[in-house]
Each structure stands twice: as C-alpha cells, then as structure tokens.
Design a protein around this motif. Structure first.
Motif, PDB file in Angstrom:
ATOM      1  N   GLY A  86       0.816  -1.214   0.000  1.00  0.00           N
ATOM      2  CA  GLY A  86       0.000   0.000   0.000  1.00  0.00           C
ATOM      3  C   GLY A  86       0.845   1.257   0.000  1.00  0.00           C
ATOM      4  O   GLY A  86       0.526   2.246  -0.670  1.00  0.00           O
ATOM      5  N   LEU A  87       1.952   1.226   0.753  1.00  0.00           N
ATOM      6  CA  LEU A  87       2.853   2.378   0.769  1.00  0.00           C
ATOM      7  C   LEU A  87       3.532   2.571  -0.585  1.00  0.00           C
ATOM      8  O   LEU A  87       3.664   3.710  -1.072  1.00  0.00           O
ATOM      9  CB  LEU A  87       3.910   2.193   1.868  1.00  0.00           C
ATOM     10  N   LEU A  88       3.945   1.474  -1.212  1.00  0.00           N
ATOM     11  CA  LEU A  88       4.654   1.568  -2.490  1.00  0.00           C
ATOM     12  C   LEU A  88       3.734   1.973  -3.642  1.00  0.00           C
ATOM     13  O   LEU A  88       4.151   2.694  -4.553  1.00  0.00           O
ATOM     14  CB  LEU A  88       5.323   0.223  -2.813  1.00  0.00           C
ATOM     15  N   THR A  89       2.479   1.519  -3.603  1.00  0.00           N
ATOM     16  CA  THR A  89       1.555   1.815  -4.707  1.00  0.00           C
ATOM     17  C   THR A  89       0.664   3.029  -4.439  1.00  0.00           C
ATOM     18  O   THR A  89      -0.073   3.466  -5.305  1.00  0.00           O
ATOM     19  CB  THR A  89       0.645   0.602  -4.971  1.00  0.00           C
ATOM     20  N   ASN A  90       0.725   3.563  -3.214  1.00  0.00           N
ATOM     21  CA  ASN A  90      -0.102   4.715  -2.821  1.00  0.00           C
ATOM     22  C   ASN A  90      -1.594   4.375  -2.876  1.00  0.00           C
ATOM     23  O   ASN A  90      -2.431   5.211  -3.230  1.00  0.00           O
ATOM     24  CB  ASN A  90       0.186   5.929  -3.716  1.00  0.00           C
ATOM     25  N   PRO A 163      -8.273  12.748  -5.579  1.00  0.00           N
ATOM     26  CA  PRO A 163      -7.841  11.358  -5.800  1.00  0.00           C
ATOM     27  C   PRO A 163      -6.391  11.290  -6.259  1.00  0.00           C
ATOM     28  O   PRO A 163      -6.021  11.903  -7.261  1.00  0.00           O
ATOM     29  CB  PRO A 163      -8.784  10.869  -6.908  1.00  0.00           C
ATOM     30  N   PRO A 164      -5.541  10.550  -5.542  1.00  0.00           N
ATOM     31  CA  PRO A 164      -4.136  10.416  -5.935  1.00  0.00           C
ATOM     32  C   PRO A 164      -3.965   9.370  -7.029  1.00  0.00           C
ATOM     33  O   PRO A 164      -4.825   8.512  -7.228  1.00  0.00           O
ATOM     34  CB  PRO A 164      -3.452   9.983  -4.647  1.00  0.00           C
ATOM     35  N   VAL A 165      -2.826   9.429  -7.714  1.00  0.00           N
ATOM     36  CA  VAL A 165      -2.497   8.415  -8.717  1.00  0.00           C
ATOM     37  C   VAL A 165      -2.066   7.141  -7.996  1.00  0.00           C
ATOM     38  O   VAL A 165      -1.292   7.187  -7.035  1.00  0.00           O
ATOM     39  CB  VAL A 165      -1.373   8.914  -9.655  1.00  0.00           C
ATOM     40  N   VAL A 166      -2.569   6.012  -8.468  1.00  0.00           N
ATOM     41  CA  VAL A 166      -2.300   4.730  -7.826  1.00  0.00           C
ATOM     42  C   VAL A 166      -1.662   3.783  -8.830  1.00  0.00           C
ATOM     43  O   VAL A 166      -2.061   3.742 -10.002  1.00  0.00           O
ATOM     44  CB  VAL A 166      -3.608   4.102  -7.284  1.00  0.00           C
ATOM     45  N   SER A 167      -0.637   3.055  -8.386  1.00  0.00           N
ATOM     46  CA  SER A 167      -0.007   2.034  -9.231  1.00  0.00           C
ATOM     47  C   SER A 167      -0.922   0.823  -9.275  1.00  0.00           C
ATOM     48  O   SER A 167      -0.789  -0.128  -8.488  1.00  0.00           O
ATOM     49  CB  SER A 167       1.375   1.657  -8.679  1.00  0.00           C
ATOM     50  N   SER A 168      -1.868   0.854 -10.187  1.00  0.00           N
ATOM     51  CA  SER A 168      -2.946  -0.133 -10.185  1.00  0.00           C
ATOM     52  C   SER A 168      -2.469  -1.563 -10.455  1.00  0.00           C
ATOM     53  O   SER A 168      -3.005  -2.513  -9.883  1.00  0.00           O
ATOM     54  CB  SER A 168      -4.011   0.263 -11.211  1.00  0.00           C
ATOM     55  N   GLY A 169      -1.470  -1.736 -11.337  1.00  0.00           N
ATOM     56  CA  GLY A 169      -1.001  -3.087 -11.651  1.00  0.00           C
ATOM     57  C   GLY A 169      -0.406  -3.777 -10.434  1.00  0.00           C
ATOM     58  O   GLY A 169      -0.772  -4.925 -10.113  1.00  0.00           O
ATOM     59  N   ALA A 212     -11.123 -10.560   2.929  1.00  0.00           N
ATOM     60  CA  ALA A 212     -11.325 -11.070   1.571  1.00  0.00           C
ATOM     61  C   ALA A 212     -12.102 -10.072   0.728  1.00  0.00           C
ATOM     62  O   ALA A 212     -11.774  -9.827  -0.446  1.00  0.00           O
ATOM     63  CB  ALA A 212     -12.065 -12.412   1.625  1.00  0.00           C
ATOM     64  N   LEU A 213     -13.120  -9.464   1.315  1.00  0.00           N
ATOM     65  CA  LEU A 213     -13.886  -8.434   0.602  1.00  0.00           C
ATOM     66  C   LEU A 213     -13.002  -7.241   0.256  1.00  0.00           C
ATOM     67  O   LEU A 213     -13.106  -6.663  -0.832  1.00  0.00           O
ATOM     68  CB  LEU A 213     -15.060  -7.974   1.464  1.00  0.00           C
ATOM     69  N   GLY A 214     -12.134  -6.882   1.208  1.00  0.00           N
ATOM     70  CA  GLY A 214     -11.212  -5.779   0.935  1.00  0.00           C
ATOM     71  C   GLY A 214     -10.281  -6.093  -0.222  1.00  0.00           C
ATOM     72  O   GLY A 214      -9.993  -5.226  -1.063  1.00  0.00           O
ATOM     73  N   SER A 215      -9.821  -7.328  -0.286  1.00  0.00           N
ATOM     74  CA  SER A 215      -8.939  -7.729  -1.380  1.00  0.00           C
ATOM     75  C   SER A 215      -9.683  -7.717  -2.717  1.00  0.00           C
ATOM     76  O   SER A 215      -9.147  -7.282  -3.741  1.00  0.00           O
ATOM     77  CB  SER A 215      -8.373  -9.128  -1.106  1.00  0.00           C
ATOM     78  N   VAL A 216     -10.928  -8.198  -2.707  1.00  0.00           N
ATOM     79  CA  VAL A 216     -11.743  -8.158  -3.924  1.00  0.00           C
ATOM     80  C   VAL A 216     -11.952  -6.719  -4.369  1.00  0.00           C
ATOM     81  O   VAL A 216     -11.854  -6.386  -5.559  1.00  0.00           O
ATOM     82  CB  VAL A 216     -13.103  -8.848  -3.697  1.00  0.00           C
ATOM     83  N   GLY A 217     -12.228  -5.848  -3.393  1.00  0.00           N
ATOM     84  CA  GLY A 217     -12.404  -4.435  -3.707  1.00  0.00           C
ATOM     85  C   GLY A 217     -11.151  -3.826  -4.300  1.00  0.00           C
ATOM     86  O   GLY A 217     -11.212  -3.028  -5.249  1.00  0.00           O
ATOM     87  N   ALA A 218     -10.002  -4.190  -3.750  1.00  0.00           N
ATOM     88  CA  ALA A 218      -8.741  -3.659  -4.262  1.00  0.00           C
ATOM     89  C   ALA A 218      -8.488  -4.125  -5.693  1.00  0.00           C
ATOM     90  O   ALA A 218      -8.023  -3.349  -6.542  1.00  0.00           O
ATOM     91  CB  ALA A 218      -7.597  -4.094  -3.345  1.00  0.00           C
ATOM     92  N   ILE A 219      -8.787  -5.386  -5.978  1.00  0.00           N
ATOM     93  CA  ILE A 219      -8.604  -5.905  -7.341  1.00  0.00           C
ATOM     94  C   ILE A 219      -9.529  -5.176  -8.313  1.00  0.00           C
ATOM     95  O   ILE A 219      -9.108  -4.762  -9.413  1.00  0.00           O
ATOM     96  CB  ILE A 219      -8.880  -7.420  -7.374  1.00  0.00           C
ATOM     97  N   LEU A 220     -10.788  -4.995  -7.912  1.00  0.00           N
ATOM     98  CA  LEU A 220     -11.756  -4.309  -8.770  1.00  0.00           C
ATOM     99  C   LEU A 220     -11.354  -2.853  -9.002  1.00  0.00           C
ATOM    100  O   LEU A 220     -11.399  -2.348 -10.142  1.00  0.00           O
ATOM    101  CB  LEU A 220     -13.140  -4.378  -8.127  1.00  0.00           C
ATOM    102  N   ALA A 221     -10.938  -2.181  -7.935  1.00  0.00           N
ATOM    103  CA  ALA A 221     -10.514  -0.788  -8.068  1.00  0.00           C
ATOM    104  C   ALA A 221      -9.288  -0.683  -8.970  1.00  0.00           C
ATOM    105  O   ALA A 221      -9.188   0.221  -9.812  1.00  0.00           O
ATOM    106  CB  ALA A 221     -10.202  -0.205  -6.688  1.00  0.00           C
ATOM    107  N   GLY A 222      -8.339  -1.607  -8.786  1.00  0.00           N
ATOM    108  CA  GLY A 222      -7.140  -1.593  -9.621  1.00  0.00           C
ATOM    109  C   GLY A 222      -7.465  -1.806 -11.085  1.00  0.00           C
ATOM    110  O   GLY A 222      -6.874  -1.159 -11.968  1.00  0.00           O
ATOM    111  N   LEU A 223      -8.408  -2.699 -11.361  1.00  0.00           N
ATOM    112  CA  LEU A 223      -8.804  -2.960 -12.744  1.00  0.00           C
ATOM    113  C   LEU A 223      -9.445  -1.725 -13.376  1.00  0.00           C
ATOM    114  O   LEU A 223      -9.128  -1.371 -14.528  1.00  0.00           O
ATOM    115  CB  LEU A 223      -9.773  -4.143 -12.782  1.00  0.00           C
TER     116      LEU A 223
END
Length: 349
Positions: A86-90, A163-169, A212-223
C-alpha cells in the motif's frame, strides 16, 4: 395454620452423573445455584439438577485452536505484504485492507487467548469459570471492526476531494495474493473450527471475510483504474467494503450484548419451553423460568414446577430433564419441584 414440611431430595441419577463428569473431565466445573425461597407462602421443594456432560469441550476444543492458529499465521504474513504494498503503490484500498488485517490478527490472537481462559477451571468466586471471556472477545472484535470501517470512510472522504495516482497493476497483484491468503484462512476456519455456533470463532471468521472483501475491492478498483484511469474508484470501493464490514460487525455486537445481558438464546422460545413442560402429566404450573447463554453452545435453565399433590416428583423431574435436553439441547438445568397443599379452602404454594 397449615404448615408444609420442607423436603429436600436430590435427583440421584444426575448427582451420580455429575460425580462421574467431575472425575473424568479434564476441566473441573463448579456450578453453584443459590435460591432464595424466603417467600411468605409455604412450599414443598424437590430440587433437581441436570448438568451437561463434557461441557468443557463443547466449543473450545483443539480444532478451534488449530484453525485459529493457522489463520493467524496466514493473516500476519499478508498483513505485512499489504502494508508495504500500500505504501509503495499509494493505494488507500491496500492500506485500509492491511489495517483491517492488523485488526484481524489481533482478533485471532484474542480469540485464542479467550479459549485459553475459558479452559481454566472454575473458582469459588467464578462458579461458571471463564466462559464469558469468549463473549467479551467477540464483543471487542465487533467493536474494532466498527473502528476500522470508520477509519476507512474517513480516509476515503479526503481522497474523494483529491484522488491520488495509484499504481494499479502492482496493487492488483498484491491484492490477489491477499485474497488467496484470506480465502485459505477462511477455509481453515470453516474446516477446523466451529464457525456456525461459536460466536468467538465466528467474529474472527468475519474479520477474515472482511479482509477477503477488501482484497476483492482492491482488485476491482485496480482494474478500473488500469483501464479507465479513474482513480476515484479507489476511495469509492473502499467505502463499499467498509459498509459491508459494518454490517457484519453489527450482527456480532448485537449477539454478544444479548448474551452478556443474559437474554434468552436466539434459538430457543421461552414460551415454547414453558408449554412443553406443562404437557408433562402432573405439572400444574411453570414459573420463575429463566433461560440464558453462558457462552456459545452452553445454555442454562432454571425454573419452578408446581405439581399435583399425588404426583411422583422424581418421575416428573426426570421427564422434564429429558425433554429439555432432547427438544432444546439444554443440558445444564436446575429445576425445583413444588407441591401445592389445599387445606381449609386456602391453597398454600
């Protein structure tokens, strides 16, 4: 004046069973039941005590401990990964999920500590032992879920404004690892522990599902951010995950408070219990009926049965004990049988 002669007879079968239970069980349980019967009316009393056998193993056995220990190891490892990621990808989604996992690790550890406390033998000043510690742990876990959800929503509010820029990949990769780990933890708890009926284990399980829901949310947001560069998706999905966490936490808190307030178990209808006891031949009335939960899987009951003068007290007592265990799974009951006397037109109860 009519007087009734007090008779104190113990239910021998249960008394012998209790002695055997104390001899064979690895956990000693003291059950003190103090009844104040300084009533202005006269009574005839028979006291029957039906105690659960092996209740020391009903909900904090080795499987629960093993499942929680494995889940704790997995959660602690992924916690570090998501925090650094989280720190590295902001990514707020990853950071919030790592914060949630920190709470999960603490809740799993607390659940293990609660089981250790619950296994301690009873003491003269704690006649039910430390069973309630598990309920306190569940209440604490539910409260921490509320705090975490509140923190996520607060941070999301600020990111909505800018909204900050996020390293989505990278964010999606780390979230995927976290999701697999959370699913593994959930699977271990379901397979190795009593998630369904043990509120302490279930509160820890809900923490893991929240992760698990948080991880799913993170994947969806990243996509979404990877495809559309729509960085506001990060705080939006974080809020949605927080709301789901709040819903789960509320259920745990309500149930824990209900148990601590000694409310009737949600699986038992007290009126139905009363009507079932009244069906027993010779029982004229049921009063002072109290049913409560000591901890998950251990319900207790006390009541007075008013029986006919010519009724067989011990037979009625045995029937009542068998009925409570068979139909309502209540293995720890204290039943007092009272015989009414009718003299000179006055009923002395």
């Amino acid at each position: 004046m009519a007087q009734s002669i007090p008779r104190k007879q113990r239910f021998d079968q249960n008394q012998v069973a209790e002695q055997e239970h104390r001899h064979h069980d690895t956990h000693q349980h003291d059950h003190d039941h103090d009844h104040d019967h300084s009533d202005v009316h006269a009574h005839d009393h028979d006291h029957g005590h039906s105690h659960a056998h092996g209740i020391g193993h009903h909900h904090h056995g080795p499987n629960n401990r093993r499942g929680l220990t494995i889940a704790l190891g997995i959660t602690s490892s992924i916690l570090i990964l998501e925090f650094v990621g989280g720190l590295l990808t902001n990514s707020l989604t990853l950071l919030s999920d790592s914060g949630h996992m920190l709470s999960d690790a603490a809740s799993l550890a607390l659940s293990l500590v609660a089981m250790w406390f619950a296994a301690k033998p009873a003491a003269p000043n704690k006649t039910y032992g430390y069973y309630r510690f598990e309920i306190l742990a569940a209440l604490f876990n539910g409260a921490t879920l509320f705090l975490i959800a509140g923190f996520i929503i607060w941070e999301a509010y600020h990111r909505f404004l800018n909204p900050p820029v996020v390293s989505s990949g990278s964010m999606m990769l780390i979230a995927s690892i976290g999701l697999l780990a959370n699913l593994a933890s959930a699977w271990v708890l379901v397979r190795k522990s009593d998630v369904k009926s043990n509120i302490n284990v279930r509160s820890a399980y809900l923490h893991v599902l929240g992760d698990a829901l948080g991880s799913v949310g993170a994947i969806l947001a990243g996509l979404i951010m990877l495809l559309f560069k729509w960085y506001i998706a990060d705080p939006i999905i974080s809020v949605l995950v927080a709301l789901l966490i709040l819903r789960s936490a509320w259920g745990v808190i309500i149930q824990a408070v209900h148990i601590l307030m000694e409310g009737t178990p949600i699986t038992i209808n007290s009126e139905a219990v009363k009507q079932s006891l009244l069906v027993i031949e010779g029982v004229r009335d049921v009063h002072d009926l109290h049913i409560w939960t000591i901890t998950s899987g251990l319900d207790s009951l006390t009541c007075h049965l008013l029986v006919a003068e010519d009724a067989d007290d011990q037979t009625i007592l045995q029937q009542a004990v068998d009925l409570l265990e068979r139909e309502y799974k209540i293995k720890h009951a204290t039943i007092q049988v009272e015989t009414s006397r009718l003299q000179h037109g006055d009923m002395k109860v």
